[in-house]
Write an enzyme that holds these catalytic residues in place. Structure first.
Site, PDB file in Angstrom:
ATOM      1  N   LYS A 115      27.805  61.870 123.885  1.00 62.77           N
ATOM      2  CA  LYS A 115      28.728  61.577 124.985  1.00 62.77           C
ATOM      3  C   LYS A 115      29.871  62.576 125.048  1.00 62.77           C
ATOM      4  CE  LYS A 115      27.866  56.785 125.984  1.00 62.77           C
ATOM      5  NZ  LYS A 115      28.356  55.426 126.053  1.00 62.77           N
ATOM      6  N   LYS A 198      16.642  59.534 127.978  1.00 64.16           N
ATOM      7  CA  LYS A 198      16.778  58.071 128.087  1.00 64.16           C
ATOM      8  C   LYS A 198      17.218  57.666 129.492  1.00 64.16           C
ATOM      9  CE  LYS A 198      20.360  56.052 126.365  1.00 64.16           C
ATOM     10  NZ  LYS A 198      21.465  55.587 125.539  1.00 64.16           N
ATOM     11  N   LYS A 201      22.865  54.771 132.709  1.00 66.81           N
ATOM     12  CA  LYS A 201      23.740  54.541 133.857  1.00 66.81           C
ATOM     13  C   LYS A 201      24.395  55.828 134.318  1.00 66.81           C
ATOM     14  CE  LYS A 201      24.989  50.021 132.016  1.00 66.81           C
ATOM     15  NZ  LYS A 201      25.805  49.437 130.962  1.00 66.81           N
TER      16      LYS A 201
HETATM   17  P1  TYM Z   1      24.901  49.401 126.848  1.00 72.54           P
HETATM   18  O1  TYM Z   1      25.825  48.688 127.774  1.00 72.54           O
HETATM   19  O2  TYM Z   1      24.772  50.873 126.958  1.00 72.54           O
HETATM   20  O3  TYM Z   1      23.447  48.797 126.992  1.00 72.54           O
HETATM   21  C1  TYM Z   1      23.215  47.407 126.919  1.00 72.54           C
HETATM   22  C2  TYM Z   1      21.917  47.141 126.186  1.00 72.54           C
HETATM   23  O4  TYM Z   1      20.847  47.827 126.853  1.00 72.54           O
HETATM   24  C3  TYM Z   1      20.132  48.631 125.919  1.00 72.54           C
HETATM   25  N1  TYM Z   1      19.672  49.850 126.593  1.00 72.54           N
HETATM   26  C4  TYM Z   1      18.394  50.259 126.616  1.00 72.54           C
HETATM   27  N2  TYM Z   1      17.283  49.730 126.079  1.00 72.54           N
HETATM   28  C5  TYM Z   1      16.116  50.383 126.301  1.00 72.54           C
HETATM   29  N3  TYM Z   1      16.041  51.539 127.023  1.00 72.54           N
HETATM   30  C6  TYM Z   1      17.142  52.100 127.559  1.00 72.54           C
HETATM   31  N4  TYM Z   1      17.032  53.224 128.289  1.00 72.54           N
HETATM   32  C7  TYM Z   1      18.384  51.465 127.375  1.00 72.54           C
HETATM   33  N5  TYM Z   1      19.655  51.727 127.774  1.00 72.54           N
HETATM   34  C8  TYM Z   1      20.430  50.749 127.280  1.00 72.54           C
HETATM   35  C9  TYM Z   1      21.144  48.958 124.835  1.00 72.54           C
HETATM   36  O5  TYM Z   1      20.508  49.290 123.622  1.00 72.54           O
HETATM   37  C10 TYM Z   1      21.921  47.659 124.749  1.00 72.54           C
HETATM   38  O6  TYM Z   1      21.259  46.737 123.906  1.00 72.54           O
HETATM   39  N6  TYM Z   1      27.326  49.579 122.474  1.00 72.54           N
HETATM   40  C11 TYM Z   1      26.538  48.751 123.345  1.00 72.54           C
HETATM   41  C12 TYM Z   1      27.251  47.501 123.800  1.00 72.54           C
HETATM   42  C13 TYM Z   1      27.815  46.652 122.724  1.00 72.54           C
HETATM   43  C14 TYM Z   1      27.083  45.826 121.829  1.00 72.54           C
HETATM   44  C15 TYM Z   1      28.055  45.182 121.027  1.00 72.54           C
HETATM   45  C16 TYM Z   1      25.715  45.586 121.659  1.00 72.54           C
HETATM   46  C17 TYM Z   1      29.127  46.504 122.429  1.00 72.54           C
HETATM   47  N7  TYM Z   1      29.288  45.609 121.423  1.00 72.54           N
HETATM   48  C18 TYM Z   1      27.700  44.287 120.031  1.00 72.54           C
HETATM   49  C19 TYM Z   1      25.362  44.668 120.644  1.00 72.54           C
HETATM   50  C20 TYM Z   1      26.340  44.045 119.852  1.00 72.54           C
HETATM   51  C21 TYM Z   1      26.189  49.549 124.593  1.00 72.54           C
HETATM   52  O7  TYM Z   1      26.822  50.488 124.943  1.00 72.54           O
HETATM   53  O8  TYM Z   1      25.198  48.992 125.341  1.00 72.54           O
END
Ligand code: TYM
Length: 336
Positions: A115, A198, A201
């Site tokens: 990032k 990947k 967003k």
């Molecule tokens: P975030 O908001 O980027 O994504 C949310 C969830 O979606 C999954 N994900 C994917 N899975 C498969 N293929 C993809 N291309 C893909 N893009 C996103 C992510 O793995 C996630 O499960 N850091 C985390 C948010 C977070 C969190 C937490 C998660 C904050 N605190 C505590 C678990 C526990 C994040 O940025 O997810």
């Protein structure tokens, strides 16, 4: 404190439109896990602001993630569904974890490197310490399991390291060592424009991802336009693995249809992409458009949605506050 054995926490950022990767990698699994686990599902708005968010739309995006949870089938009465910034104990514990985690541990985080890119001197401090807040999200509930997509695996390992170090440093067993749950066929959904990237967003191309808010026509069009190679579909998994765009579409099909990828390969192997893309378009729109219809309905009813979020906040604080108190005592912070 009683030992918890089956408690989930997971979070999703309100930083843009939710896409198929978020759905297949995370939200769809939340829906099945709610039967077996006590669940806390969180819209992580404090994580979202580690990069610039427009204040005029952040609140709406936050409601959209909450609506997506419910529209996908998460029962807001049975589970605790809430917004991270409403529960101050997350940020309070994150500070403590900033003092537990080591610089070297955070320096290894590949997501930060991706990032920040070449701009690492100019990104927010929050983006760097992001994983300590994530560890706090999980450990403030003493959660034992964390369903996430593959891209969060390293952050989960860091969470485990933090829990372990805290327990060792303070000679306690307060924190469980949480297990990642990386489930289903689509743990890493790739861009529809580039099978090596990947789905995310932040990709500038709308055609790289299917959004939960897309109409049936948009979904079908995006799948039709998805990049493929010129050969017919692979007829075995080994060959599929060497063809990133093909395996991505096959994986998406398998996950949406609750099948194993091998089953999809045995049905479509050797066939042309055009037929497969038609079927995948139909399948994706039939699975996703009811969610988008329901999301829109929920978003019209702000009063209901906000009442769910407020109830979630109260339930979350009821669990988080006594845990934080205990942690303060363990550390020796002044309690009067
Ligand atoms: P975030 O908001 O980027 O994504 C949310 C969830 O979606 C999954 N994900 C994917 N899975 C498969 N293929 C993809 N291309 C893909 N893009 C996103 C992510 O793995 C996630 O499960 N850091 C985390 C948010 C977070 C969190 C937490 C998660 C904050 N605190 C505590 C678990 C526990 C994040 O940025 O997810």
């Amino acid at each position: 404190m009683e030992k918890i054995t089956k408690r989930i926490l997971s979070g999703v950022q309100p930083s843009g439109d939710l896409h198929l990767g978020n759905y297949l990698g995370a939200i769809k699994n939340f829906v099945s896990l709610q039967k077996e686990f006590e669940c806390f599902f969180c819209v992580v708005d404090l994580h979202a602001i580690t990069v610039w968010q427009d204040p005029k739309i952040l609140k709406q995006k936050t409601r959209e993630v909450a609506a997506a949870f419910i529209a996908s089938g998460i029962d807001p009465d049975k589970n605790t569904l809430f917004v991270q910034s409403q529960v101050p104990q997350h940020a309070q514990l994150a500070w403590i974890f900033n003092c537990v985690a080591r610089m070297g541990w955070l320096n290894r985080m590949t997501q930060f490197k991706d990032k920040a890119g070449k701009n690492s001197e100019n990104v927010s401090v929050g983006l760097f310490s992001y994983p300590t807040l994530m560890a706090a999200d999980i450990l403030i509930y003493l959660a034992t399991h964390v369903p996430v997509g593959e891209d969060q695996k390293q952050h989960l390992e860091l969470t485990r390291d933090i829990a372990q170090k805290f327990n060792n440093d303070f000679n306690t067993d307060i924190f469980p060592i949480p297990e990642p749950l990386i489930l289903g066929e689509a743990t890493r959904v790739m861009s529809l424009r580039d099978g090596l990237k990947k789905m995310s967003k932040s990709d500038p191309s709308d055609y790289s991802r299917i959004m939960l808010s897309d109409s049936e026509e948009e979904i079908i069009k995006k799948i039709k336009k998805a990049k493929t190679d010129p050969m017919p579909l692979p007829d075995n998994l080994e060959d599929a693995k060497n063809r990133p765009e093909a395996i991505n579409l096959l994986t998406i099909y398998a996950a949406l249809n609750d099948q194993e990828i091998g089953t999809v390969i045995s049905e479509y192997g050797g066939k042309e992409f055009s037929q497969f893309k038609n079927d995948l378009g139909e399948l994706a729109s039939s699975k996703l458009s009811p969610i988008s219809v329901e999301m829109n309905k929920l978003l019209q009813d702000e009063k209901y949605l906000d009442s769910v979020i407020i109830k979630g906040k109260e339930r979350a604080i009821n669990i988080a506050d006594p845990v934080l108190n205990k942690i303060y005592q363990i550390i020796g912070l002044f309690r009067g």
